[in-house]
Design a protein around this motif. Structure first.
Motif, mmCIF file in Angstrom:
data_model
loop_
_atom_site.group_PDB
_atom_site.id
_atom_site.type_symbol
_atom_site.label_atom_id
_atom_site.label_comp_id
_atom_site.label_asym_id
_atom_site.label_seq_id
_atom_site.Cartn_x
_atom_site.Cartn_y
_atom_site.Cartn_z
ATOM 1 N N SER A 101 42.935 -29.896 19.557
ATOM 2 C CA SER A 101 41.791 -28.992 19.673
ATOM 3 C C SER A 101 42.205 -27.582 20.084
ATOM 4 C CB SER A 101 40.795 -29.514 20.702
ATOM 5 O OG SER A 101 40.171 -30.681 20.240
ATOM 6 N N LEU A 102 41.430 -26.621 19.619
ATOM 7 C CA LEU A 102 41.517 -25.232 20.051
ATOM 8 C C LEU A 102 40.264 -24.962 20.868
ATOM 9 C CD1 LEU A 102 42.947 -22.428 19.786
ATOM 10 C CD2 LEU A 102 41.449 -22.023 17.829
ATOM 11 N N TYR A 103 40.440 -24.306 22.027
ATOM 12 C CA TYR A 103 39.318 -24.068 22.930
ATOM 13 C C TYR A 103 39.066 -22.578 23.113
ATOM 14 C CZ TYR A 103 39.993 -28.926 24.324
ATOM 15 O OH TYR A 103 40.112 -30.286 24.332
ATOM 16 N N GLY A 104 37.797 -22.213 23.220
ATOM 17 C CA GLY A 104 37.377 -20.893 23.647
ATOM 18 C C GLY A 104 36.840 -21.020 25.064
ATOM 19 N N LEU A 105 37.492 -20.335 26.022
ATOM 20 C CA LEU A 105 37.117 -20.432 27.426
ATOM 21 C C LEU A 105 36.546 -19.114 27.927
ATOM 22 C CD1 LEU A 105 40.334 -22.205 28.790
ATOM 23 C CD2 LEU A 105 38.248 -23.272 27.899
ATOM 24 N N ASP A 106 35.553 -19.193 28.787
ATOM 25 C CA ASP A 106 34.962 -18.010 29.395
ATOM 26 C C ASP A 106 35.987 -17.355 30.319
ATOM 27 O OD1 ASP A 106 33.413 -16.800 31.894
ATOM 28 O OD2 ASP A 106 32.068 -16.723 30.156
ATOM 29 N N ASN A 107 36.197 -16.046 30.169
ATOM 30 C CA ASN A 107 37.177 -15.311 30.981
ATOM 31 C C ASN A 107 36.919 -15.401 32.472
ATOM 32 O OD1 ASN A 107 38.898 -14.340 29.042
ATOM 33 N ND2 ASN A 107 37.896 -12.371 28.851
ATOM 34 N N SER A 108 35.684 -15.282 32.872
ATOM 35 C CA SER A 108 35.393 -15.197 34.304
ATOM 36 C C SER A 108 35.284 -16.555 34.986
ATOM 37 C CB SER A 108 34.127 -14.380 34.549
ATOM 38 O OG SER A 108 33.050 -14.926 33.842
ATOM 39 N N THR A 109 34.818 -17.579 34.273
ATOM 40 C CA THR A 109 34.616 -18.885 34.904
ATOM 41 C C THR A 109 35.664 -19.920 34.508
ATOM 42 O OG1 THR A 109 33.211 -19.730 33.128
ATOM 43 C CG2 THR A 109 32.124 -18.503 34.931
ATOM 44 N N GLY A 110 36.314 -19.714 33.356
ATOM 45 C CA GLY A 110 37.267 -20.698 32.846
ATOM 46 C C GLY A 110 36.600 -21.892 32.189
ATOM 47 N N LEU A 111 35.260 -21.853 32.106
ATOM 48 C CA LEU A 111 34.536 -22.962 31.496
ATOM 49 C C LEU A 111 34.639 -22.927 29.980
ATOM 50 C CD1 LEU A 111 31.296 -22.962 33.677
ATOM 51 C CD2 LEU A 111 33.266 -24.521 33.818
ATOM 52 N N LYS A 112 34.641 -24.116 29.376
ATOM 53 C CA LYS A 112 34.733 -24.244 27.927
ATOM 54 C C LYS A 112 33.450 -23.751 27.269
ATOM 55 C CE LYS A 112 34.331 -28.319 26.003
ATOM 56 N NZ LYS A 112 34.564 -29.689 25.539
ATOM 57 N N LYS A 113 33.587 -22.793 26.347
ATOM 58 C CA LYS A 113 32.443 -22.296 25.570
ATOM 59 C C LYS A 113 32.333 -23.067 24.254
ATOM 60 C CE LYS A 113 30.687 -18.561 27.300
ATOM 61 N NZ LYS A 113 29.331 -18.511 27.768
ATOM 62 N N TRP A 114 33.500 -23.380 23.662
ATOM 63 C CA TRP A 114 33.510 -24.152 22.428
ATOM 64 C C TRP A 114 34.857 -24.856 22.245
ATOM 65 C CZ3 TRP A 114 37.416 -22.541 19.338
ATOM 66 C CH2 TRP A 114 37.777 -21.202 19.340
ATOM 67 N N GLU A 115 34.823 -25.850 21.357
ATOM 68 C CA GLU A 115 36.017 -26.607 20.990
ATOM 69 C C GLU A 115 36.013 -26.817 19.486
ATOM 70 O OE1 GLU A 115 38.018 -31.041 21.722
ATOM 71 O OE2 GLU A 115 36.148 -30.497 22.730
ATOM 72 N N MET A 116 37.133 -26.558 18.836
ATOM 73 C CA MET A 116 37.282 -26.808 17.403
ATOM 74 C C MET A 116 38.435 -27.794 17.237
ATOM 75 S SD MET A 116 36.396 -26.273 14.330
ATOM 76 C CE MET A 116 36.836 -25.959 12.658
ATOM 77 N N ILE A 117 38.151 -28.950 16.656
ATOM 78 C CA ILE A 117 39.182 -29.956 16.423
ATOM 79 C C ILE A 117 39.875 -29.620 15.106
ATOM 80 C CG2 ILE A 117 39.648 -32.404 16.050
ATOM 81 C CD1 ILE A 117 37.072 -32.941 17.724
ATOM 82 N N LEU A 118 41.179 -29.349 15.192
ATOM 83 C CA LEU A 118 41.945 -28.956 14.016
ATOM 84 C C LEU A 118 42.864 -30.052 13.501
ATOM 85 C CD1 LEU A 118 42.877 -25.313 15.032
ATOM 86 C CD2 LEU A 118 41.096 -26.052 13.456
ATOM 87 N N SER A 119 43.167 -31.031 14.316
ATOM 88 C CA SER A 119 44.011 -32.138 13.878
ATOM 89 C C SER A 119 43.768 -33.343 14.776
ATOM 90 C CB SER A 119 45.492 -31.742 13.897
ATOM 91 O OG SER A 119 45.921 -31.481 15.213
ATOM 92 N N LYS A 120 44.244 -34.491 14.318
ATOM 93 C CA LYS A 120 44.150 -35.698 15.145
ATOM 94 C C LYS A 120 45.136 -35.584 16.300
ATOM 95 C CE LYS A 120 45.178 -38.235 11.708
ATOM 96 N NZ LYS A 120 45.572 -39.297 10.800
ATOM 97 N N PRO A 121 44.799 -36.134 17.464
ATOM 98 C CA PRO A 121 45.724 -36.062 18.607
ATOM 99 C C PRO A 121 47.117 -36.589 18.289
ATOM 100 C CG PRO A 121 43.598 -36.844 19.328
ATOM 101 C CD PRO A 121 43.537 -36.769 17.825
ATOM 102 N N SER A 122 47.192 -37.603 17.444
ATOM 103 C CA SER A 122 48.490 -38.191 17.107
ATOM 104 C C SER A 122 49.322 -37.280 16.209
ATOM 105 C CB SER A 122 48.288 -39.544 16.420
ATOM 106 O OG SER A 122 47.523 -39.379 15.233
ATOM 107 N N ASP A 123 48.676 -36.285 15.571
ATOM 108 C CA ASP A 123 49.392 -35.374 14.668
ATOM 109 C C ASP A 123 50.155 -34.300 15.414
ATOM 110 O OD1 ASP A 123 48.584 -36.694 12.426
ATOM 111 O OD2 ASP A 123 46.909 -35.368 11.992
ATOM 112 N N GLY A 124 49.776 -34.034 16.654
ATOM 113 C CA GLY A 124 50.502 -33.045 17.447
ATOM 114 C C GLY A 124 49.839 -31.690 17.482
ATOM 115 N N ASP A 125 50.660 -30.682 17.561
ATOM 116 C CA ASP A 125 50.243 -29.327 17.889
ATOM 117 C C ASP A 125 50.021 -28.463 16.652
ATOM 118 O OD1 ASP A 125 49.577 -27.512 19.801
ATOM 119 O OD2 ASP A 125 51.567 -27.368 20.671
ATOM 120 N N PHE A 126 49.600 -27.232 16.906
ATOM 121 C CA PHE A 126 49.452 -26.226 15.857
ATOM 122 C C PHE A 126 49.815 -24.887 16.461
ATOM 123 C CE2 PHE A 126 45.477 -27.669 17.658
ATOM 124 C CZ PHE A 126 44.935 -26.524 18.207
ATOM 125 N N SER A 127 49.745 -23.826 15.665
ATOM 126 C CA SER A 127 50.208 -22.516 16.131
ATOM 127 C C SER A 127 49.268 -21.911 17.171
ATOM 128 C CB SER A 127 50.343 -21.557 14.950
ATOM 129 O OG SER A 127 49.081 -21.127 14.494
#
Length: 97
Positions: free
Chosen positions: A10-36
């Motif tokens: 997953s790629l996450y967008g986090l709020d600068n001031s609170t660090g809370l998650k604003k959104w999550e985009m799943i780009l691959s399966k966890p077993s597939d590993g990382d991305f750029s």
């Protein structure tokens, strides 16, 4: 907004001031590993993935705007030239634009 990727696919967008998650985009399966790491240009994020795709996402919402299928896994961070420029990335299949 702060943008971070995780080993869970997953790629996450986090709020600068609170660090809370604003959104999550799943780009691959966890077993597939990382991305750029993402590149931010204006209001768009560009990120390459292990699924051979380069994604353009809305930086505020994480919604997919478009994707491009390359010839292989994309490990490098994308490079965008100019305000409305081309997006370059390097992957297993070499440099592409």
């Amino acid at each position: 907004m702060l943008y971070v990727n995780a080993n869970n696919g997953s790629l996450y967008g986090l709020d600068n001031s609170t660090g809370l998650k604003k959104w999550e985009m799943i780009l691959s399966k966890p077993s597939d590993g990382d991305f750029s790491s993402p590149a931010l240009v204006n209001d768009m994020l560009f990120v390459g993935s292990i699924d051979f795709k380069l994604y353009a996402l809305d930086a505020g919402t994480g919604a997919q705007i478009w994707s491009f299928t390359s010839g292989g896994t994309i490990y490098s961070s994308p490079c965008v030239l100019g305000k409305n420029g081309k997006v370059y990335h390097a992957g297993i299949s070499g440099l592409q634009q």
